[in-house]
Write an enzyme that holds these catalytic residues in place. Sequence first.
Site, PDB file in Angstrom:
ATOM      1  CG  HIS A  42      -2.215  -0.713   0.964  1.00 52.88           C
ATOM      2  ND1 HIS A  42      -3.024  -1.185   1.968  1.00 52.88           N
ATOM      3  CD2 HIS A  42      -2.851  -1.019  -0.189  1.00 52.88           C
ATOM      4  CE1 HIS A  42      -4.086  -1.744   1.439  1.00 52.88           C
ATOM      5  NE2 HIS A  42      -4.001  -1.664   0.141  1.00 52.88           N
TER       6      HIS A  42
ATOM      7  CB  CYS B  85      -3.325  -5.620 -16.522  1.00 56.24           C
ATOM      8  SG  CYS B  85      -3.643  -7.342 -16.070  1.00 56.24           S
TER       9      CYS B  85
END
Length: 548
Positions: free
Chosen positions: A184, A483
């Site tokens: 994160h 991706c």
Amino acid sequence: MSDLVGVGVGRGISVASVLTMPEPLAPPSDEPLAAPVDAEADRVQLALQQVADELRMRAAAAGGEAQEVLEASALMAQDPAILGDVRSRMEAGANAERATWDAYAAFRDMLTSMGGYMAERATDLDDVSQRVVARLRGVPAPGVPESSEPFVLVARDLAPADTAMLDLTKTVALVTQDGGPTSHTAILARSKSLPAVVGVVGLLDAVTDGQVAIVDAKAGTVVLDPDEASVAAARAERDSRARAASAPITEGALADGTKVPLMANVGSAKDAPGAVELGAEGVGLFRTEFLFLDATSAPTVEEQTAAYVAVLEAFPGKKVVVRVLDAGADKPLAFLNDAHEENPALGLRGIRALRASEQILRDQLTALANAQAATDAELYVMAPMIADREETEYFVSLGKELGLERVGAMAEVPSIAVVADQVLEVADFVSIGTNDLTQYTMAADRQLGTVSAMQDPWHPAVLRLVKMLGDAGSSAGKLVGVCGEAAADPALAVVLVGLGVTSLSMSASAIADVRAELLTVTLEEAKQRATRALAATSAAGAREAAAG
């Protein structure tokens, strides 16, 4: 002057003095509970509620990817299982602070043992624990230090709540000892276009507050105590990169004009306008899990159709790649997955879970076909965790039966690369999810600190699998995109194109940096960099070889 090395996030560079995050709160005492359990349980519940409210307030202020991360942390503060565990510990004699601390520690250990995405959330859980205990003590929770001058923030790792609310007029770069490119911390740093270097071994022992540091995300280095010439060169380079990144938005292309569409990874319809503003030429990965994760049963065809239409309408005439539900392992759903698998990462997940509950898959594909008919976007639909041609045939035939025009496979399992020629005889396209492809290739859970050195998409083993897929796509005349987060690494993006990748999808905030980097090389130069990287014997060696 000394150099530290980690994993760079973006291609920015900054120079400033170092400030270190304060140490976490000290563990609570083991003094036995003195007050009545009910009263203390009420006090803990209030602290949990206050922390959840604070995190939601920060989430609303932050917006974007940070909002989703902070809202997830707020849910951690209100998990009824935590409060129940705290109460049980207090009934056994622990004081409120110790009971809360230990309950969250037990939860953290459980997440860490699960590996993958759940292990990545352990740092988030530590932050929630610190905030709750600080409330119980009546003291401020540890946070980002304040300064009147710009600074480089150094930390063991950074909590989402702190990363999301950084004052970018003061914090000019971020360096952490822990974490990796999919943590994160890295994701939020990238979303803020904040130069960052993560996973710097020995960082906290090497730096001192007040030291000047050059943080070069492109090189993945931190230079401590640089001389005046190095500082001047870094500032000139910073200005040059900033000009390149802020250049007018154009289609992704190489220096020789070779087109490389640059698209965005999005998690919901609300992300689409921001992606367009940042120059996304379409959507390379639309994650549909947001419709399912908080549900006790699968959403209806009508509910799903509305959500898909909202995204497709934001990209008229553009390519939008949708991944059907990716559930299992780190994202189990009660109505789809067996919660008792001993090794769920290698169990009934992705296409396997959907195949076992085919009506859920049929409903989702029907909703996507409805959205395709109702909009002008070019819809591509893929399934996660496809392993071979047989699974590809199953998914493609079902998608075509239900009215979809372009149906493909997501390459995350190494076996699909080995039989890529067979898969691309059937699939309309393949999109490579480099995060899972790396962890499965290297048998190393993402963000699990003990094997962090192996969680690197630059590893030649991973690059060789990408080349297999690129070569098969070229032979079949089919599109092969990427991706995963690897596409957001500008230097690696060049190598991926050299390996035969035809499009790149990433966090929208990374598009400008990647566009600027691609414009510095021709296709032949990209192929040469890829060839050098393939010949390396390690991830670090591949990075160095590609840059040479």
